[in-house]
Design an enzyme around this catalytic site. Structure first.
Site, short mmCIF file in Angstrom:
data_model
loop_
_atom_site.label_atom_id
_atom_site.label_comp_id
_atom_site.label_asym_id
_atom_site.label_seq_id
_atom_site.Cartn_x
_atom_site.Cartn_y
_atom_site.Cartn_z
N GLY A 36 -38.10 25.13 -170.30
CA GLY A 36 -37.93 26.59 -171.38
C GLY A 36 -37.32 27.23 -169.50
O GLY A 36 -36.37 28.28 -170.33
N HIS A 37 -37.39 27.50 -168.53
CA HIS A 37 -36.60 27.81 -166.98
C HIS A 37 -35.35 27.72 -167.64
O HIS A 37 -34.64 28.86 -166.98
CB HIS A 37 -37.69 27.19 -166.25
CG HIS A 37 -38.52 27.75 -166.35
ND1 HIS A 37 -40.07 27.39 -165.78
CD2 HIS A 37 -39.49 29.39 -166.22
CE1 HIS A 37 -41.18 27.70 -165.62
NE2 HIS A 37 -40.50 29.02 -165.98
N GLN A 61 -50.38 39.66 -160.41
CA GLN A 61 -50.87 39.31 -162.34
C GLN A 61 -52.67 38.64 -162.34
O GLN A 61 -52.74 37.94 -163.65
CB GLN A 61 -49.77 38.99 -162.77
CG GLN A 61 -49.50 37.42 -162.61
CD GLN A 61 -48.42 37.38 -163.01
OE1 GLN A 61 -46.76 38.05 -162.06
NE2 GLN A 61 -47.90 36.49 -163.61
N GLY A 147 -38.36 34.61 -171.49
CA GLY A 147 -38.32 33.99 -172.64
C GLY A 147 -39.82 34.34 -173.88
O GLY A 147 -40.50 35.06 -173.72
N GLN A 153 -44.82 40.05 -173.39
CA GLN A 153 -44.88 40.15 -171.82
C GLN A 153 -43.54 40.73 -172.53
O GLN A 153 -42.75 41.69 -171.25
CB GLN A 153 -45.12 39.25 -171.09
CG GLN A 153 -43.81 38.86 -169.61
CD GLN A 153 -44.02 38.17 -168.40
OE1 GLN A 153 -44.90 37.54 -167.87
NE2 GLN A 153 -42.86 37.31 -168.82
N VAL A 176 -38.96 27.57 -176.00
CA VAL A 176 -38.55 26.11 -175.89
C VAL A 176 -40.00 25.18 -176.01
O VAL A 176 -41.18 25.73 -175.68
CB VAL A 176 -37.90 25.85 -174.48
CG1 VAL A 176 -37.51 24.19 -174.78
CG2 VAL A 176 -36.86 26.34 -174.60
N SER A 185 -44.55 24.45 -170.98
CA SER A 185 -45.28 25.29 -169.69
C SER A 185 -45.75 24.99 -168.05
O SER A 185 -45.78 23.87 -168.44
CB SER A 185 -46.42 25.99 -170.64
OG SER A 185 -47.88 26.50 -169.58
N ARG A 187 -48.26 24.81 -166.63
CA ARG A 187 -49.86 24.59 -166.86
C ARG A 187 -49.57 23.71 -167.66
O ARG A 187 -50.97 23.29 -167.34
CB ARG A 187 -50.49 25.88 -166.97
CG ARG A 187 -50.24 27.20 -166.39
CD ARG A 187 -51.53 28.28 -167.05
NE ARG A 187 -51.49 28.84 -165.99
CZ ARG A 187 -51.37 30.26 -166.17
NH1 ARG A 187 -50.10 30.93 -166.45
NH2 ARG A 187 -51.40 31.03 -165.10
#
Ligand code: AMP
Length: 280
Positions: A36-37, A61, A147, A153, A176, A185, A187
């Site tokens: 994704g990144h 955050q 993304g 966000q 993605v 993710s 996570r």
């Protein structure tokens, strides 16, 4: 590839690039990079002369009860991936480097950031907007890629850039997914094999609800309740499933066109988010 660890050296370098007439594309991340990144880096690569990736797990955050201390880290792996995708600069400040000990200024968006993740994580978005504003002033980007995995966000950052006159184009990048549909993710690393397969229910539930809503707008509330039940039946603890107008982040009205159907749910101790954006 250049790696900067301090704010001042990084900003000095960015200002030199600007003076030399280079365009800069920035991809802000918290590291433990995945495809994704990489898709964001590829987009920045296609747009700008110089591609910068920031890697910083931003403490402001995270709430005290959240996963700041155990957030996954793999700096060497991240560097290799950034190099593979043609990034030119990495900015990776140490935890103590980013904020002065007596920092007292926040940047806060007070409308689009309120529902969804803003409701369950009340201090999350002001941490995000504050660190992203700082990254923008340090990196001096012409473009910044965000993304749509984190669509709220992305909308909040677009609003910040508009309201505060940052001379930066925000480029939203498609979400993605893994081949089985799970949104990529960092996570996901926390999930056991069993939790991971149960977590597929989030995307499945969103797709079913999306079809129901597209075919009958009146079915919105029922479709959302059904999605919550489906995620709960798979063992998830639902934080929210909701549908909002993408422009206002309020309940869709008769005038709404583009909507976001978003979900957040815990599998084990891991909080996952996902969304579908579509026209109604
Ligand atoms: P993070 O490192 O999770 O804070 O994410 C950094 C950037 O990568 C944010 O703009 C995210 O929206 C984006 N991103 C993370 N996961 C994905 C994904 N699966 N698809 C697209 N973008 C993503």
């Amino acid at each position: 590839m250049k790696i900067f660890k301090t704010r001042r050296e990084f900003q000095q370098y960015a200002l030199e690039l600007k003076r030399a007439g280079k365009t800069i594309g920035l991809v802000p991340t918290m590291g433990f990079l995945h495809d994704g990144h990489m898709s964001l880096i590829d987009i920045a690569r296609a747009k700008a002369d110089v591609v910068m990736v920031s890697i910083f797990v931003n403490p402001t955050q995270f709430a005290p009860n959240e996963d700041f201390d155990r957030y996954p880290r793999d700096f060497d792996g991240d560097v290799a991936k950034c190099a593979d995708h043609g990034a030119d600069v990495i900015f990776a400040p140490e935890p103590g480097e980013m904020y002065d000990a007596d920092a007292s200024v926040w940047v806060e968006e007070t409308s689009l950031s309120r529902p969804l993740c803003g409701r369950s994580r009340p201090t999350f978005y002001r941490g995000v907007t504050t660190v992203v504003a700082k990254l923008f002033l340090l990196a001096q980007p012409d473009y910044a890629v965000f993304g749509l995995k984190d669509a709220q966000q992305c909308f909040v950052i677009q609003k910040m850039v508009r309201d505060l006159d940052f001379p930066i184009e925000i480029i939203p990048a498609p979400l993605v997914r893994d081949s089985d549909g799970l949104a990529l993710s960092s996570r996901n690393r926390y999930l056991s094999a069993d939790e991971r397969s149960r977590a597929l229910s989030i995307h499945r539930a969103l797709l079913t609800a999306k079809e129901e809503i597209i075919s009958d707008r009146q079915a919105m509330a029922a479709a959302i309740e059904k999605a919550k039940s489906a995620i709960a039946a798979a063992g998830g603890r639902v934080d929210y499933v909701d549908i909002l107008d993408c422009r206002t982040m309020e309940v869709p009205t008769a005038d709404s066109r583009q909507v976001i159907l978003a979900a957040a749910a815990f599998f084990g101790t891991t909080r996952l988010i996902d969304n579908e954006i579509f026209e109604i």
